[in-house]
Structure formats: structure tokens, C-alpha cells
Design a protein around this motif. Structure first.
Motif, short mmCIF file in Angstrom:
data_model
loop_
_atom_site.label_atom_id
_atom_site.label_comp_id
_atom_site.label_asym_id
_atom_site.label_seq_id
_atom_site.Cartn_x
_atom_site.Cartn_y
_atom_site.Cartn_z
N ALA A 1 0.84 -1.22 0.00
CA ALA A 1 0.00 0.00 0.00
C ALA A 1 0.87 1.26 0.00
O ALA A 1 0.58 2.22 -0.71
CB ALA A 1 -0.93 0.00 1.22
N LEU A 2 1.96 1.23 0.78
CA LEU A 2 2.82 2.42 0.84
C LEU A 2 3.54 2.63 -0.50
O LEU A 2 3.68 3.76 -0.98
CB LEU A 2 3.83 2.33 1.99
CG LEU A 2 3.24 2.17 3.40
CD1 LEU A 2 4.30 2.42 4.47
CD2 LEU A 2 2.05 3.09 3.63
N ALA A 3 3.95 1.52 -1.12
CA ALA A 3 4.61 1.65 -2.42
C ALA A 3 3.64 2.17 -3.47
O ALA A 3 4.03 2.91 -4.38
CB ALA A 3 5.18 0.29 -2.84
N SER A 4 2.36 1.82 -3.32
CA SER A 4 1.41 2.33 -4.32
C SER A 4 1.09 3.81 -4.07
O SER A 4 0.69 4.52 -4.98
CB SER A 4 0.13 1.48 -4.36
OG SER A 4 -0.63 1.76 -3.21
N ALA A 5 1.33 4.29 -2.83
CA ALA A 5 1.06 5.70 -2.53
C ALA A 5 2.25 6.60 -2.87
O ALA A 5 2.12 7.82 -2.91
CB ALA A 5 0.72 5.85 -1.05
N ASN A 6 3.43 6.01 -3.07
CA ASN A 6 4.62 6.81 -3.40
C ASN A 6 5.44 6.00 -4.41
O ASN A 6 6.11 5.03 -4.06
CB ASN A 6 5.43 7.09 -2.13
CG ASN A 6 6.80 7.71 -2.43
OD1 ASN A 6 7.17 7.89 -3.60
ND2 ASN A 6 7.53 8.02 -1.39
N LYS A 7 5.38 6.44 -5.65
CA LYS A 7 5.97 5.65 -6.75
C LYS A 7 7.50 5.60 -6.69
O LYS A 7 8.12 4.78 -7.37
CB LYS A 7 5.53 6.21 -8.12
CG LYS A 7 4.02 6.23 -8.31
CD LYS A 7 3.43 4.82 -8.49
CE LYS A 7 1.92 4.85 -8.64
NZ LYS A 7 1.23 3.78 -7.94
N ARG A 8 8.12 6.52 -5.89
CA ARG A 8 9.60 6.47 -5.77
C ARG A 8 10.06 5.41 -4.78
O ARG A 8 11.23 5.07 -4.71
CB ARG A 8 10.12 7.81 -5.23
CG ARG A 8 9.96 8.99 -6.15
CD ARG A 8 9.80 10.29 -5.34
NE ARG A 8 10.90 10.50 -4.38
CZ ARG A 8 11.83 11.43 -4.53
NH1 ARG A 8 11.82 12.21 -5.59
NH2 ARG A 8 12.77 11.60 -3.64
N LEU A 9 9.11 4.94 -3.98
CA LEU A 9 9.48 4.08 -2.85
C LEU A 9 9.88 2.68 -3.30
O LEU A 9 9.20 2.06 -4.11
CB LEU A 9 8.27 4.00 -1.91
CG LEU A 9 8.51 3.72 -0.44
CD1 LEU A 9 9.44 4.75 0.20
CD2 LEU A 9 7.18 3.69 0.30
N ARG A 10 11.01 2.22 -2.72
CA ARG A 10 11.46 0.83 -2.90
C ARG A 10 11.71 0.31 -1.51
O ARG A 10 11.92 1.09 -0.59
CB ARG A 10 12.79 0.79 -3.67
CG ARG A 10 12.63 1.29 -5.06
CD ARG A 10 13.97 1.51 -5.76
NE ARG A 10 13.66 1.80 -7.15
CZ ARG A 10 13.55 0.89 -8.09
NH1 ARG A 10 13.79 -0.38 -7.83
NH2 ARG A 10 13.21 1.21 -9.32
N GLY A 11 11.77 -0.98 -1.36
CA GLY A 11 12.06 -1.41 0.00
C GLY A 11 11.92 -2.88 0.27
O GLY A 11 11.85 -3.71 -0.65
N VAL A 12 11.87 -3.17 1.56
CA VAL A 12 11.98 -4.54 2.05
C VAL A 12 10.85 -4.83 3.03
O VAL A 12 10.57 -4.01 3.91
CB VAL A 12 13.33 -4.71 2.80
CG1 VAL A 12 13.44 -6.09 3.43
CG2 VAL A 12 14.51 -4.46 1.87
N VAL A 13 10.23 -6.00 2.85
CA VAL A 13 9.36 -6.55 3.90
C VAL A 13 10.22 -7.59 4.60
O VAL A 13 10.66 -8.56 3.98
CB VAL A 13 8.10 -7.22 3.32
CG1 VAL A 13 7.25 -7.81 4.45
CG2 VAL A 13 7.31 -6.24 2.48
N TYR A 14 10.47 -7.36 5.88
CA TYR A 14 11.34 -8.27 6.63
C TYR A 14 10.50 -9.06 7.63
O TYR A 14 9.72 -8.47 8.39
CB TYR A 14 12.41 -7.46 7.36
CG TYR A 14 13.49 -8.31 7.98
CD1 TYR A 14 14.69 -8.57 7.31
CD2 TYR A 14 13.31 -8.88 9.24
CE1 TYR A 14 15.67 -9.36 7.88
CE2 TYR A 14 14.29 -9.68 9.81
CZ TYR A 14 15.47 -9.92 9.11
OH TYR A 14 16.42 -10.72 9.67
#
Ligand SMILES: C[S@@+](CC[C@H](N)C(=O)[O-])C[C@H]1O[C@@H](n2cnc3c(N)ncnc32)[C@H](O)[C@@H]1O
Length: 349
Positions: A194-207
């Protein structure tokens, strides 16, 4: 003047309500098991519901009327030629209790009821001996978290947590420029998605633990986000979960760590200077009305020796490990019970 003349409730009514809630819980459980809310996506009289589900007609009518009183069903004003109301799913039931909806969380609800009742059955033993009766191994805990990631946490994240997370981070001035996200103990990954869909620059990890991270990986791939999000498996209490994050989301995870302060220090070290932690955890209030919303759900964890902090305790812990510019929001709606959301920053220098 007596209570009945004024229309006021008897002082015991809240405690009678507690016992009566068990009837409502069974009514909802049975309705879910019979898939009543999908069947009632269009209006039907009780006789048609009874016929389709091979039930007793009059008792089906009584059950539907109870569900109507719980605002899970609506009924059409005029009765049909046979004098029956036609019932249909209310907006809440259509959104959350019809398996065709993306926000369906009926399986999660039934799981919660089962485990609360199972805990109820163990409460005497926990009280007397402090032990639940049987030891739980590490591998069965890990597979329980995996099963949770597939069903109840998945459904609750999609129905509630992801939306709550999104509206919280959208209020952070840092969110629009954040590029690296860590969802620590993120389970099935719907918050990160959901956070990645709200900010298209966002990359990251689900740990998360490897078994739960595997579920997050499947969801990330299903959403076509594997170029931006990855799922990493490990034990957050001792393994490396990376560094240089702009934003760390951590919800309902710290109850499970043996050393809160040590974990908070490691979370702070994983942020880049100026990075933000959003930490959402239930806390125990000193006001009965607020405590009542949190304590029943967390009693099981507390009796098993898990940490549920008192109001303000997590704030102080964050402050003492060096988080700055702290904000606090209490009683934020979350699955099962409200949480306190704390936002803290790692200082620039
Ligand atoms: C109550 S769930 C919360 C999930 C998610 N953050 C949310 O709010 O929906 C706790 C999560 O912490 C994870 N977890 C528990 N102990 C962990 C550990 N030692 N290392 C990594 N993850 C852990 C569980 O697998 C689970 O996904």
C-alpha cells in the motif's frame, strides 16, 4: 424513579452485554460458515435462504433478524406476499464479510473467535500454573506465523492495517521524498504494498521470519511490484535487517522481542540520519474506558509473558534510545484493538 421508567440501562447491563455478545458471535460465525452474506448480495426472504442452505425456515428467519439487529443485514421495508421481509447484506457486510470482496476478512474474524475461545479455555490453567499446558516449539511458532500471514494477518492488513498505514504516512512531510522503506515484521506485505502504491519512488523490504517472508514475496509478485519491493527472511532479534532506510514501519511486532531497548537501538541504526520510524503498538491505558478497548485482546499475550507496554512507556523508550521530534497518536483504529502510533526521527547528525 426506577431504571425502567427513565429508559436508562441498569448498571449491570454492560456485564449482561458481555455474556450476550457470545450469542451474537455464534450467529456471525454460523452466518460466515453458511456464506450468508454472499447469498444475500441480493434481497431474499428467509425461506429462500433456508431452502438454499437446507435449514429450518422459522429459525433461519430468527437468525436473519438477529443479524439485522447487528446491522449486518438490511431488510426491505415492505414484506412480500408471504409476509416475509427480504434481507440483504449491509454495506459493512458486503465489504468485509462477502468472500467476493477484496476486503473480505471473515476467515480472520472466525480465526480470532476460535483463538479467543481457546484462550478462554486455558485461562484457568494460565492463572494457576502460569503455563498454557503445552510448550510451543520455535518451528511451530514460525509455521503459525506463516499460516497467519496467509489468512488472518493477510485479510486484516487488506481490510484495515494497510489503509490506516497509508493515511498515517501521507500525513508525514517526509513521506513524499522517502525512497527506501523497511516494513519490519511486515507479515504478508500488504502494508508495504500500500505504501509503495502511494509513493511511486518508494522501494524497500518486507522483513519477517523466512516462512512469513515467503508469503510476502508471493503477494509482491502477484501485485507486479518485485522490481521495487523484496521480501527478506530472518530473525529481527538477531539478524541484520539492513540500513539506510528513509522510513521504517513497525506495527504489532515489538510484543515479540525479548529486549525492547536493544531492538529499538537496532531500528534506529537502520534508519539513515533524518529517517523516520512509525511504530504502531497497543498500549495499556490507566483509564478504564480506553483500557477496556485493548486489554481483552492482549490478555492472552500478557499471560504468556509477552510485552505490552503501558501508556507512554514506548514513547519514553524511543526517547531514551535517541529518537527525536516524537509525535504520538493514541487509540488509532487497528484490527481487533486500537494502537498508539508513535513517530520518531533519527537526528541528522
Ligand atoms: C502481529 S504480526 C504483525 C504483522 C504486521 N506488522 C501487521 O501489523 O499487520 C507480528 C509479525 O512479526 C513477525 N515476527 C515475530 N517475531 C519475529 C522475529 N523474531 N523476526 C522477524 N519477524 C518476527 C511475525 O512473523 C508476524 O508477521
Amino acid at each position: 424513579m426506577s431504571a425502567s421508567q427513565t429508559g436508562a440501562c441498569h448498571v449491570l447491563q454492560p456485564y449482561w452485554d458481555v455474556a450476550l455478545a457470545s450469542v451474537q458471535a455464534d450467529a456471525l460465525r454460523i452466518a460466515l460458515e453458511l456464506d450468508v452474506f454472499r447469498l444475500l448480495s441480493k434481497p431474499l426472504p428467509a425461506s429462500a435462504v433456508a431452502q438454499q442452505r437446507s435449514l429450518h425456515v422459522d429459525n433461519t428467519a430468527h437468525l436473519l433478524e438477529l443479524l439485522w439487529s447487528m446491522q449486518l443485514l438490511e431488510r426491505q421495508d415492505c414484506r412480500d406476499a408471504t409476509g416475509q421481509w427480504r434481507y440483504y447484506a449491509s454495506n459493512i457486510a458486503a465489504q468485509y464479510l462477502n468472500p467476493d470482496s477484496v476486503s473480505y476478512c471473515g476467515d480472520a474474524w472466525r480465526f480470532r473467535l476460535r483463538s479467543l475461545r481457546q484462550f478462554g479455555g486455558q485461562m484457568d490453567e494460565l492463572l494457576r500454573s502460569g503455563q498454557p499446558g503445552r510448550e510451543v516449539s520455535e518451528s511451530s511458532t514460525a509455521s503459525a506465523w506463516q499460516a497467519a500471514a496467509r489468512v488472518q494477518i493477510c485479510q486484516e492488513q487488506r481490510a484495515a492495517t494497510a489503509g490506516a498505514a497509508k493515511s498515517l504516512v501521507l500525513r508525514l512531510p517526509e513521506f513524499a521524498r522517502a525512497e527506501r522503506l523497511l516494513d519490519l515484521g511486515g507479515g504478508p506485505g500488504w502494508v508495504a504494498i500500500a505504501l509503495a502504491s502511494a509513493n511511486k519512488r518508494l522501494r524497500g523490504v518486507v522483513y519477517d521470519l523466512p516462512q512469513a517472508a515467503a508469503v510476502a514475496r508471493e503477494n509482491i509478485e502477484r501485485e507486479g511490484l518485485e522490481q521495487r519491493l523484496k521480501a527478506e527472511g530472518g530473525d529481527l532479534t538477531c539478524d541484520d535487517f539492513g540500513e539506510g532506510y528513509d522510513l521504517i514501519w513497525c506495527s504489532s511486532v515489538l510484543h515479540f522481542v525479548p529486549d525492547l531497548m536493544e531492538t529499538l537501538r537496532r531500528i534506529k541504526a537502520a534508519l539513515r540520519p533524518g529517517g523516520v520510524l512509525v511504530c504502531a503498538h497497543a498500549e495499556l491505558s490507566d483509564t478504564p474506558s480506553a483500557a477496556r478497548k485493548v486489554m481483552p485482546y492482549y490478555l492472552s499475550l500478557r499471560m504468556r509473558g509477552r510485552l505490552v507496554t503501558r501508556d507512554g512507556e514506548l514513547y519514553q523508550a524511543l526517547q531514551s534510545v535517541g529518537f527525536s521530534e516524537l509525535d504520538s497518536h493514541s487509540l488509532v483504529p487497528f484490527p481487533m484493538a486500537p494502537v498508539t502510533v508513535l513517530v520518531g526521527r533519527r537526528k541528522m547528525t
